[in-house]
Design a protein around this motif. Structure first.
Motif, PDB file in Angstrom:
ATOM      1  N   TYR A   1       0.832  -1.195   0.000  1.00 13.55           N
ATOM      2  CA  TYR A   1       0.000   0.000   0.000  1.00 13.55           C
ATOM      3  C   TYR A   1       0.873   1.254   0.000  1.00 13.55           C
ATOM      4  CZ  TYR A   1      -3.822  -3.102   1.173  1.00 13.55           C
ATOM      5  OH  TYR A   1      -4.753  -4.095   1.158  1.00 13.55           O
ATOM      6  N   ILE A   2       0.340   2.325  -0.614  1.00 12.88           N
ATOM      7  CA  ILE A   2       1.044   3.616  -0.615  1.00 12.88           C
ATOM      8  C   ILE A   2       0.305   4.530   0.358  1.00 12.88           C
ATOM      9  CG2 ILE A   2       1.676   5.620  -1.971  1.00 12.88           C
ATOM     10  CD1 ILE A   2       1.769   3.890  -4.417  1.00 12.88           C
ATOM     11  N   SER A   3       1.062   5.143   1.232  1.00 17.02           N
ATOM     12  CA  SER A   3       0.424   6.052   2.186  1.00 17.02           C
ATOM     13  C   SER A   3       0.236   7.426   1.548  1.00 17.02           C
ATOM     14  CB  SER A   3       1.270   6.154   3.458  1.00 17.02           C
ATOM     15  OG  SER A   3       2.456   6.850   3.158  1.00 17.02           O
ATOM     16  N   PHE A   4      -0.628   8.205   2.218  1.00 12.34           N
ATOM     17  CA  PHE A   4      -0.855   9.567   1.702  1.00 12.34           C
ATOM     18  C   PHE A   4       0.427  10.399   1.728  1.00 12.34           C
ATOM     19  CE2 PHE A   4      -5.404   8.784   2.906  1.00 12.34           C
ATOM     20  CZ  PHE A   4      -5.891   8.904   1.623  1.00 12.34           C
ATOM     21  N   MET A   5       1.275  10.141   2.679  1.00 15.38           N
ATOM     22  CA  MET A   5       2.527  10.886   2.781  1.00 15.38           C
ATOM     23  C   MET A   5       3.438  10.560   1.589  1.00 15.38           C
ATOM     24  SD  MET A   5       5.037  11.061   5.965  1.00 15.38           S
ATOM     25  CE  MET A   5       5.637  12.640   6.369  1.00 15.38           C
ATOM     26  N   GLU A   6       3.544   9.303   1.262  1.00 21.60           N
ATOM     27  CA  GLU A   6       4.367   8.913   0.114  1.00 21.60           C
ATOM     28  C   GLU A   6       3.787   9.459  -1.182  1.00 21.60           C
ATOM     29  OE1 GLU A   6       4.355   4.691   0.521  1.00 21.60           O
ATOM     30  OE2 GLU A   6       6.145   4.676   1.793  1.00 21.60           O
ATOM     31  N   LEU A   7       2.441   9.421  -1.308  1.00 29.48           N
ATOM     32  CA  LEU A   7       1.786   9.957  -2.490  1.00 29.48           C
ATOM     33  C   LEU A   7       2.044  11.464  -2.614  1.00 29.48           C
ATOM     34  CD1 LEU A   7      -0.091   9.482  -4.921  1.00 29.48           C
ATOM     35  CD2 LEU A   7      -2.018   9.969  -3.387  1.00 29.48           C
ATOM     36  N   GLY A   8       1.930  12.189  -1.494  1.00 31.31           N
ATOM     37  CA  GLY A   8       2.194  13.633  -1.491  1.00 31.31           C
ATOM     38  C   GLY A   8       3.634  13.939  -1.867  1.00 31.31           C
TER      39      GLY A   8
ATOM     40  N   THR B   1       5.615  12.067  -3.672  1.00 33.44           N
ATOM     41  CA  THR B   1       5.793  11.746  -5.087  1.00 33.44           C
ATOM     42  C   THR B   1       5.254  12.866  -5.967  1.00 33.44           C
ATOM     43  OG1 THR B   1       5.545   9.392  -4.560  1.00 33.44           O
ATOM     44  CG2 THR B   1       5.314  10.020  -6.859  1.00 33.44           C
ATOM     45  N   VAL B   2       4.069  13.375  -5.614  1.00 33.26           N
ATOM     46  CA  VAL B   2       3.486  14.476  -6.399  1.00 33.26           C
ATOM     47  C   VAL B   2       4.368  15.715  -6.308  1.00 33.26           C
ATOM     48  CG1 VAL B   2       1.525  16.067  -6.509  1.00 33.26           C
ATOM     49  CG2 VAL B   2       1.111  13.616  -6.282  1.00 33.26           C
ATOM     50  N   LEU B   3       4.831  16.039  -5.094  1.00 28.46           N
ATOM     51  CA  LEU B   3       5.718  17.202  -4.933  1.00 28.46           C
ATOM     52  C   LEU B   3       7.025  17.015  -5.703  1.00 28.46           C
ATOM     53  CD1 LEU B   3       5.264  18.175  -1.181  1.00 28.46           C
ATOM     54  CD2 LEU B   3       4.514  19.444  -3.188  1.00 28.46           C
ATOM     55  N   PHE B   4       7.578  15.801  -5.701  1.00 28.95           N
ATOM     56  CA  PHE B   4       8.798  15.532  -6.453  1.00 28.95           C
ATOM     57  C   PHE B   4       8.572  15.731  -7.952  1.00 28.95           C
ATOM     58  CE2 PHE B   4      11.595  12.573  -8.742  1.00 28.95           C
ATOM     59  CZ  PHE B   4      12.814  13.095  -8.369  1.00 28.95           C
ATOM     60  N   MET B   5       7.419  15.232  -8.454  1.00 26.76           N
ATOM     61  CA  MET B   5       7.113  15.398  -9.885  1.00 26.76           C
ATOM     62  C   MET B   5       6.917  16.876 -10.230  1.00 26.76           C
ATOM     63  SD  MET B   5       4.556  12.310 -10.808  1.00 26.76           S
ATOM     64  CE  MET B   5       5.091  10.650 -10.958  1.00 26.76           C
ATOM     65  N   LEU B   6       6.234  17.619  -9.353  1.00 30.47           N
ATOM     66  CA  LEU B   6       6.062  19.052  -9.598  1.00 30.47           C
ATOM     67  C   LEU B   6       7.407  19.775  -9.596  1.00 30.47           C
ATOM     68  CD1 LEU B   6       2.856  19.899  -7.523  1.00 30.47           C
ATOM     69  CD2 LEU B   6       3.095  19.859 -10.011  1.00 30.47           C
ATOM     70  N   ALA B   7       8.312  19.375  -8.708  1.00 30.41           N
ATOM     71  CA  ALA B   7       9.638  19.981  -8.657  1.00 30.41           C
ATOM     72  C   ALA B   7      10.418  19.666  -9.934  1.00 30.41           C
ATOM     73  CB  ALA B   7      10.387  19.501  -7.425  1.00 30.41           C
ATOM     74  N   VAL B   8      10.323  18.434 -10.431  1.00 28.92           N
ATOM     75  CA  VAL B   8      11.011  18.053 -11.671  1.00 28.92           C
ATOM     76  C   VAL B   8      10.456  18.856 -12.843  1.00 28.92           C
ATOM     77  CG1 VAL B   8      11.331  16.152 -13.318  1.00 28.92           C
ATOM     78  CG2 VAL B   8      11.692  15.752 -10.879  1.00 28.92           C
ATOM     79  N   ILE B   9       9.105  19.002 -12.909  1.00 36.27           N
ATOM     80  CA  ILE B   9       8.490  19.782 -13.998  1.00 36.27           C
ATOM     81  C   ILE B   9       8.912  21.242 -13.897  1.00 36.27           C
ATOM     82  CG2 ILE B   9       6.281  20.629 -14.877  1.00 36.27           C
ATOM     83  CD1 ILE B   9       5.093  17.882 -14.122  1.00 36.27           C
ATOM     84  N   ALA B  10       8.907  21.817 -12.697  1.00 31.48           N
ATOM     85  CA  ALA B  10       9.303  23.217 -12.511  1.00 31.48           C
ATOM     86  C   ALA B  10      10.757  23.418 -12.906  1.00 31.48           C
ATOM     87  CB  ALA B  10       9.063  23.648 -11.070  1.00 31.48           C
ATOM     88  N   CYS B  11      11.629  22.461 -12.528  1.00 31.31           N
ATOM     89  CA  CYS B  11      13.043  22.569 -12.914  1.00 31.31           C
ATOM     90  C   CYS B  11      13.213  22.463 -14.425  1.00 31.31           C
ATOM     91  CB  CYS B  11      13.864  21.492 -12.216  1.00 31.31           C
ATOM     92  SG  CYS B  11      14.104  21.816 -10.462  1.00 31.31           S
ATOM     93  N   GLY B  12      12.462  21.579 -15.059  1.00 28.77           N
ATOM     94  CA  GLY B  12      12.535  21.467 -16.518  1.00 28.77           C
ATOM     95  C   GLY B  12      12.083  22.757 -17.187  1.00 28.77           C
ATOM     96  N   TYR B  13      10.995  23.355 -16.682  1.00 26.44           N
ATOM     97  CA  TYR B  13      10.516  24.621 -17.238  1.00 26.44           C
ATOM     98  C   TYR B  13      11.546  25.724 -17.026  1.00 26.44           C
ATOM     99  CZ  TYR B  13       7.474  28.585 -18.161  1.00 26.44           C
ATOM    100  OH  TYR B  13       6.949  29.733 -18.666  1.00 26.44           O
ATOM    101  N   LEU B  14      12.140  25.762 -15.834  1.00 24.03           N
ATOM    102  CA  LEU B  14      13.174  26.756 -15.532  1.00 24.03           C
ATOM    103  C   LEU B  14      14.379  26.589 -16.450  1.00 24.03           C
ATOM    104  CD1 LEU B  14      14.018  29.064 -13.652  1.00 24.03           C
ATOM    105  CD2 LEU B  14      14.983  27.348 -12.124  1.00 24.03           C
ATOM    106  N   ILE B  15      14.767  25.356 -16.704  1.00 24.31           N
ATOM    107  CA  ILE B  15      15.891  25.104 -17.622  1.00 24.31           C
ATOM    108  C   ILE B  15      15.551  25.595 -19.028  1.00 24.31           C
ATOM    109  CG2 ILE B  15      17.177  23.246 -18.784  1.00 24.31           C
ATOM    110  CD1 ILE B  15      17.148  21.753 -16.095  1.00 24.31           C
TER     111      ILE B  15
END
Length: 121
Positions: free
Chosen positions: A2-9, A11-25
Motif C-alpha cells: 500500500y502507498i500512504s498519503f505521505m508517500e503519495l504527497g 511523489t506528487v511534490l517531487f514530480m512538480l519539482a522536476v516539472i518546474a526545474c525542466g521549465y526553468l531550464i
C-alpha cells in the motif's frame, strides 16, 4: 503493498519539482539564446555606437546654441509684432476717424442737395 498519503504527497511534490526545474531550464536556455543575440548585435554595432557617442558632446553644444538662437529670434519677432500691431491699430483708428469725417461731410452735402433739389411729386 500500500502507498500512504505521505508517500503519495511526496511523489506528487517531487514530480512538480522536476516539472518546474525542466521549465526553468527551458526558460534559462531561451534567455541565454536571446542574450547571445543581443551580444552579437552589440558587437556588430560597437564601432558606429562609439563614433556616435564621441560626437554627442559637440551635437549637444550645437543644439544648445540653436535653442538660444531660436529663443532670441522669437523674442525679437515678438517685440517687432507688438510694435507693428500698435502701428496698425493706430492706422486703423486714423482711417476710421477719416471715414467718419467723410461720411459726416457727405451727409451734409446730401442734405444740401435735397434742400436745393427737392423731389417732385
Amino acid at each position: 503493498m500500500y502507498i500512504s498519503f505521505m508517500e503519495l504527497g511526496q511523489t506528487v511534490l517531487f514530480m512538480l519539482a522536476v516539472i518546474a526545474c525542466g521549465y526553468l531550464i527551458a526558460v534559462l536556455r531561451r534567455l541565454l539564446r536571446v542574450l547571445g543575440q543581443v551580444q552579437d548585435v552589440v558587437e556588430a554595432n560597437r564601432e558606429p555606437v562609439g563614433r556616435t557617442l564621441s560626437v554627442l558632446p559637440d551635437t549637444l553644444t550645437s543644439v544648445q546654441e540653436l535653442a538660444a538662437s531660436v529663443r532670441a529670434t522669437v523674442e525679437q519677432t515678438s517685440s517687432t509684432m507688438e510694435s507693428w500691431q500698435g502701428q496698425v491699430s493706430s492706422k486703423v483708428k486714423d482711417w476710421h476717424h477719416n471715414i467718419e469725417s467723410y461720411a459726416f461731410y457727405l451727409n451734409i452735402l446730401m442734405e444740401v442737395l435735397r434742400t436745393v433739389f427737392p423731389k417732385k411729386r
